[in-house]
Scaffold this motif. Structure first.
Motif, PDB file in Angstrom:
ATOM      1  N   THR A 196      27.377 -33.701  53.519  1.00  0.00           N
ATOM      2  CA  THR A 196      25.627 -33.222  54.495  1.00  0.00           C
ATOM      3  C   THR A 196      26.060 -32.159  53.105  1.00  0.00           C
ATOM      4  O   THR A 196      26.675 -31.232  53.382  1.00  0.00           O
ATOM      5  CB  THR A 196      26.449 -33.175  56.020  1.00  0.00           C
ATOM      6  OG1 THR A 196      26.511 -34.226  56.439  1.00  0.00           O
ATOM      7  CG2 THR A 196      25.116 -32.203  55.962  1.00  0.00           C
TER       8      THR A 196
ATOM      9  N   GLU B 265      23.254 -28.878  52.332  1.00  0.00           N
ATOM     10  CA  GLU B 265      21.865 -28.607  52.930  1.00  0.00           C
ATOM     11  C   GLU B 265      21.570 -27.904  51.945  1.00  0.00           C
ATOM     12  O   GLU B 265      21.984 -26.888  51.409  1.00  0.00           O
ATOM     13  CB  GLU B 265      22.545 -27.680  53.790  1.00  0.00           C
ATOM     14  CG  GLU B 265      21.282 -27.061  54.477  1.00  0.00           C
ATOM     15  CD  GLU B 265      22.082 -26.062  56.384  1.00  0.00           C
ATOM     16  OE1 GLU B 265      21.569 -24.795  56.323  1.00  0.00           O
ATOM     17  OE2 GLU B 265      23.233 -26.195  56.518  1.00  0.00           O
TER      18      GLU B 265
ATOM     19  N   THR C 278      17.418 -28.080  54.865  1.00  0.00           N
ATOM     20  CA  THR C 278      17.123 -29.645  54.853  1.00  0.00           C
ATOM     21  C   THR C 278      18.447 -29.926  54.668  1.00  0.00           C
ATOM     22  O   THR C 278      18.946 -29.744  54.009  1.00  0.00           O
ATOM     23  CB  THR C 278      16.102 -30.123  53.846  1.00  0.00           C
ATOM     24  OG1 THR C 278      14.986 -29.604  54.397  1.00  0.00           O
ATOM     25  CG2 THR C 278      16.018 -31.192  54.355  1.00  0.00           C
ATOM     26  N   GLN C 279      19.196 -31.041  55.417  1.00  0.00           N
ATOM     27  CA  GLN C 279      20.253 -32.024  55.394  1.00  0.00           C
ATOM     28  C   GLN C 279      20.031 -32.573  55.179  1.00  0.00           C
ATOM     29  O   GLN C 279      19.426 -33.406  55.871  1.00  0.00           O
ATOM     30  CB  GLN C 279      21.001 -31.492  56.775  1.00  0.00           C
ATOM     31  CG  GLN C 279      21.624 -30.039  57.114  1.00  0.00           C
ATOM     32  CD  GLN C 279      22.375 -29.788  58.627  1.00  0.00           C
ATOM     33  OE1 GLN C 279      22.337 -30.746  58.905  1.00  0.00           O
ATOM     34  NE2 GLN C 279      22.867 -28.743  58.335  1.00  0.00           N
TER      35      GLN C 279
END
Length: 135
Positions: free
Chosen positions: A64, A66, A71-72
């Motif tokens: 993930t 970011e 915003t991920q």
């Protein structure tokens, strides 16, 4: 470069139109395949393909990332022995492949994926990466 099977998806058109003119200091290049873009030329080009087949649940490395705005985006990350790192969105349809040559970003190939976070984030996430600690 061949288009993905869902390259005609309207979300891909939005991604292509909204893509930055420069990525990792490389100028944007138009391509002849629908749903694709490149920054730079030749073996050093960063390549984006929208509309690729979404990856199923997998045990491959899923990260993930970011960006600075929070915003991920979940990406399946693969590196091959020829010096390319491929990022494929996980949990978004249409899926996006981003291929980054190590020569263009030797220290941090993920910078390209991070720079596209806002753009990719416009495609809603329906699933997320999970790890052993999430079970």
């Amino acid at each position: 470069m061949p288009p993905g099977p869902a390259a005609a998806d309207p979300a891909c058109a939005d991604v292509i139109v909204g893509a930055p003119e420069e990525l990792l200091g490389l100028p944007r290049q138009e391509t002849t395949s629908q749903g694709t873009l490149a920054w730079g030329t030749g073996d050093g080009a960063v390549v984006l393909r929208c509309g690729v087949a979404p990856p199923p649940p997998t045990t491959e490395h899923c990260a993930t990332l970011e960006d600075t705005s929070g915003t991920q985006i979940d990406w399946i990350v693969r590196e091959d022995e020829s010096g390319y790192v491929r990022f494929t969105t996980y949990g978004r349809e249409p899926a996006i492949d981003l291929t980054v040559p190590r020569a263009s970003a030797p220290d941090q190939p993920s910078a390209a994926a991070l720079d596209l976070g806002q753009l990719v984030g416009a495609i809603p996430a329906t699933a997320h990466c999970v790890g052993a600690g999430d079970l």
